[in-house]
Design an enzyme around this catalytic site. Structure first.
Site, PDB file in Angstrom:
ATOM      1  N   ALA A  12     -29.698  24.602 -75.754  1.00 17.08           N
ATOM      2  CA  ALA A  12     -28.281  24.970 -75.804  1.00 17.08           C
ATOM      3  C   ALA A  12     -27.508  24.215 -74.727  1.00 17.08           C
ATOM      4  O   ALA A  12     -27.983  24.054 -73.605  1.00 17.08           O
ATOM      5  CB  ALA A  12     -28.129  26.474 -75.620  1.00 17.08           C
ATOM      6  N   CYS A  13     -26.309  23.767 -75.086  1.00 15.52           N
ATOM      7  CA  CYS A  13     -25.496  22.997 -74.144  1.00 15.52           C
ATOM      8  C   CYS A  13     -24.050  23.482 -74.181  1.00 15.52           C
ATOM      9  O   CYS A  13     -23.686  24.335 -74.968  1.00 15.52           O
ATOM     10  CB  CYS A  13     -25.562  21.520 -74.471  1.00 15.52           C
ATOM     11  SG  CYS A  13     -24.651  21.076 -75.950  1.00 15.52           S
ATOM     12  N   ASP A  14     -23.250  22.845 -73.346  1.00 13.16           N
ATOM     13  CA  ASP A  14     -21.838  23.203 -73.287  1.00 13.16           C
ATOM     14  C   ASP A  14     -20.953  21.973 -73.309  1.00 13.16           C
ATOM     15  O   ASP A  14     -20.104  21.829 -74.163  1.00 13.16           O
ATOM     16  CB  ASP A  14     -21.556  24.025 -72.035  1.00 13.16           C
ATOM     17  CG  ASP A  14     -20.136  24.557 -71.990  1.00 13.16           C
ATOM     18  OD1 ASP A  14     -19.595  24.912 -73.059  1.00 13.16           O
ATOM     19  OD2 ASP A  14     -19.573  24.622 -70.898  1.00 13.16           O
ATOM     20  N   SER A  20     -28.365  17.069 -72.459  1.00 14.52           N
ATOM     21  CA  SER A  20     -29.172  18.045 -73.196  1.00 14.52           C
ATOM     22  C   SER A  20     -29.686  17.449 -74.502  1.00 14.52           C
ATOM     23  O   SER A  20     -30.749  17.836 -74.988  1.00 14.52           O
ATOM     24  CB  SER A  20     -28.397  19.331 -73.441  1.00 14.52           C
ATOM     25  OG  SER A  20     -27.201  19.067 -74.125  1.00 14.52           O
ATOM     26  N   VAL A  43     -24.041  26.459 -76.754  1.00 16.49           N
ATOM     27  CA  VAL A  43     -24.560  27.696 -76.176  1.00 16.49           C
ATOM     28  C   VAL A  43     -23.982  28.940 -76.843  1.00 16.49           C
ATOM     29  O   VAL A  43     -24.644  29.981 -76.891  1.00 16.49           O
ATOM     30  CB  VAL A  43     -24.350  27.716 -74.639  1.00 16.49           C
ATOM     31  CG1 VAL A  43     -22.885  27.890 -74.285  1.00 16.49           C
ATOM     32  CG2 VAL A  43     -25.205  28.779 -73.978  1.00 16.49           C
TER      33      VAL A  43
END
Length: 99
Positions: A12-14, A20, A43
């Site tokens: 999960a990333c932002d 990521s 995320v």
């Protein structure tokens, strides 16, 4: 959860800066023979069929909110982090993954 039971990891990333994505690609290659799928998602949109969620420690609280019932592995360094190394070893060797 035993590492041998993991079939899908979600990274999960932002920010979407690519770090990521590199981690997801690295995990995908490393775990291909173990039959583990690795996906990269925002995320706030972690899919319900994830077995384990992996994210940067700064996103841990948001990942826990998005997927409260999934084991969460947080890391500090995108490549070579000890937490991710332990996850990979547990999957390959059948070790336990904490919730």
């Amino acid at each position: 959860m035993n590492g041998k039971d993991i079939r899908k990891i979600v990274v999960a990333c932002d920010a979407g800066m690519g770090s990521s994505v590199m981690l997801a690609s690295s995990l995908r290659k490393e775990l291909r023979k173990a039959g583990v799928a690795v996906e990269h998602t925002p995320v706030n949109s972690i899919p319900g069929d994830a077995d384990v969620v992996v994210c940067h420690e700064g996103l841990g609280a948001r990942a826990r909110t998005s997927a409260p019932d999934k084991p969460l592995v947080t890391f500090q360094v995108f490549l070579g982090d000890p937490a991710v190394t332990r996850l990979v070893a547990a999957i390959k060797d059948g070790g336990e993954i904490g919730a």
